[in-house]
Structures are given as structure tokens and as C-alpha cells.
Motif scaffolding. Structure first.
Motif, PDB file in Angstrom:
ATOM      1  N   UNK A  89      14.501 -41.989 125.332  1.00  0.00           N
ATOM      2  CA  UNK A  89      15.106 -43.315 125.424  1.00  0.00           C
ATOM      3  C   UNK A  89      16.631 -43.284 125.499  1.00  0.00           C
ATOM      4  N   UNK A  90      17.169 -44.411 125.955  1.00  0.00           N
ATOM      5  CA  UNK A  90      18.614 -44.574 126.051  1.00  0.00           C
ATOM      6  C   UNK A  90      19.158 -45.187 124.770  1.00  0.00           C
ATOM      7  N   UNK A  91      20.380 -44.792 124.411  1.00  0.00           N
ATOM      8  CA  UNK A  91      21.086 -45.364 123.276  1.00  0.00           C
ATOM      9  C   UNK A  91      22.451 -45.815 123.773  1.00  0.00           C
ATOM     10  N   UNK A  92      22.860 -47.012 123.367  1.00  0.00           N
ATOM     11  CA  UNK A  92      24.155 -47.554 123.773  1.00  0.00           C
ATOM     12  C   UNK A  92      25.218 -47.163 122.757  1.00  0.00           C
ATOM     13  N   UNK A  93      26.370 -46.719 123.253  1.00  0.00           N
ATOM     14  CA  UNK A  93      27.507 -46.372 122.398  1.00  0.00           C
ATOM     15  C   UNK A  93      28.657 -47.285 122.785  1.00  0.00           C
ATOM     16  N   UNK A  94      29.222 -47.957 121.784  1.00  0.00           N
ATOM     17  CA  UNK A  94      30.410 -48.793 121.984  1.00  0.00           C
ATOM     18  C   UNK A  94      31.580 -48.109 121.301  1.00  0.00           C
ATOM     19  N   UNK A  95      32.696 -48.060 122.022  1.00  0.00           N
ATOM     20  CA  UNK A  95      33.871 -47.352 121.513  1.00  0.00           C
ATOM     21  C   UNK A  95      35.117 -48.154 121.858  1.00  0.00           C
ATOM     22  N   UNK A  96      36.026 -48.252 120.912  1.00  0.00           N
ATOM     23  CA  UNK A  96      37.296 -48.929 121.164  1.00  0.00           C
ATOM     24  C   UNK A  96      38.388 -47.888 121.010  1.00  0.00           C
TER      25      UNK A  96
END
Length: 161
Positions: A89-96
């Protein structure tokens, strides 16, 4: 009871209590600093024989391959969102922030951050490999056999799951 024995007993009880307290406080302090490594499949399906899943808010590291075509940058800020995959499966990564110079699609990375949804990580650090030969051992083991191409179920920026 003999006063000498009484004194030894209280001393022994005090030492055992002191050591137990020190060990307990140390483990409590380290609990916040422990971050476990997961792959996208382990994050979604569970890790280990008991298939333990991390809890929302847990600090963790995740490693996998950046899915080609999944990197979305906000034009007005340093916010970046991308998807990671290993063999499932895909996992979303959010980064600032500013991504490493060597970050690119189809490459293995390790992100460290907090789990904010069952398949979304809010990263505070993203690491990219520094040359073609090196990959963190955890990522190398997790992504054996993966090619640098879009997964079959990933098309036009959206998954069909």
C-alpha cells in the motif's frame, strides 16, 4: 530485631527502591524518544507476529520509495506532500521545509515524523540516500526487488484502492 540488622534491612530496602525508581524514571523519559522504523506495508498491515500497528500521534520513521508523479508542492509555502511505497500500500508523507538536494521521485528515502492518520505521516525530517550505492539498511531490506517505476495500481496521481 537486632538494631544492626534493622539498619541493614532499611538500607537494603532504600537501595532497591532507589535503583527501581531510577530505572523506572529512565524508561519513562526514553519512552518519548523511541521511534520505530516502519515500511508502508508494516504501517498499514501491522508489524511483527502480532501485527501491531502504531497509534495516532506516535513518533516513527518510515522508509520506502517515492512514487513517481506523487510529489505535490505548494506554490506559496514550503509544504510538500508525496507518497511512499514498498511492495504494497501507499502511505502519504507531508513535510514542511526544504527537501534534501538528492530527493527525487523513484528514490528510496527515510522520513521521521508523527502518525496523524492511519496512512499519513507529518514528517519533520526527510533523508535521501547520498549516492547510488547507499541505502539505509532498513530501507534496503524492505524494498528488495522493487523497481523505480509506478506501481500497477497507481495512475494519474490517484490510487485505485
Amino acid at each position: 530485631m537486632n538494631p544492626r540488622r534493622k539498619k541493614r534491612m532499611f538500607t537494603l530496602i532504600g537501595v532497591v527502591f532507589g535503583i527501581g525508581s531510577a530505572v523506572g524514571l529512565t524508561l519513562y523519559a526514553l519512552q518519548e524518544n523511541i521511534n520505530l522504523f516502519y515500511t508502508p506495508s508494516e504501517l498499514i498491515n501491522g508489524k511483527g507476529p502480532d501485527l501491531e500497528k502504531p497509534f495516532i500521534g506516535q513518533k516513527l520513521r518510515i522508509g520506502g520509495m517515492v512514487v513517481p508523479g506523487s510529489v505535490v508542492r505548494d506554490e506559496r509555502s514550503l509544504d510538500v506532500e508525496f507518497k511512499l511505497v514498498d511492495t504494497g500500500p501507499l502511505v502519504t508523507v507531508r513535510y514542511k521545509g526544504i527537501l534534501p538536494d538528492l530527493f527525487r521521485e523513484g528514490q528510496g528515502i527515510v522520513a521521521q515524523g508523527n502518525l496523524i492518520e492511519p496512512n499519513v505521516i507529518e514528517a519533520f525530517e526527510v533523508l535521501a540516500k547520498h549516492d547510488e550505492q547507499y541505502m539505509p539498511p532498513e530501507v534496503a531490506e524492505a524494498v528488495k526487488g522493487i523497481k523505480h517505476e509506478k506501481p500497477k495500481y497507481y495512475t494519474n496521481g490517484a490510487s485505485e484502492n
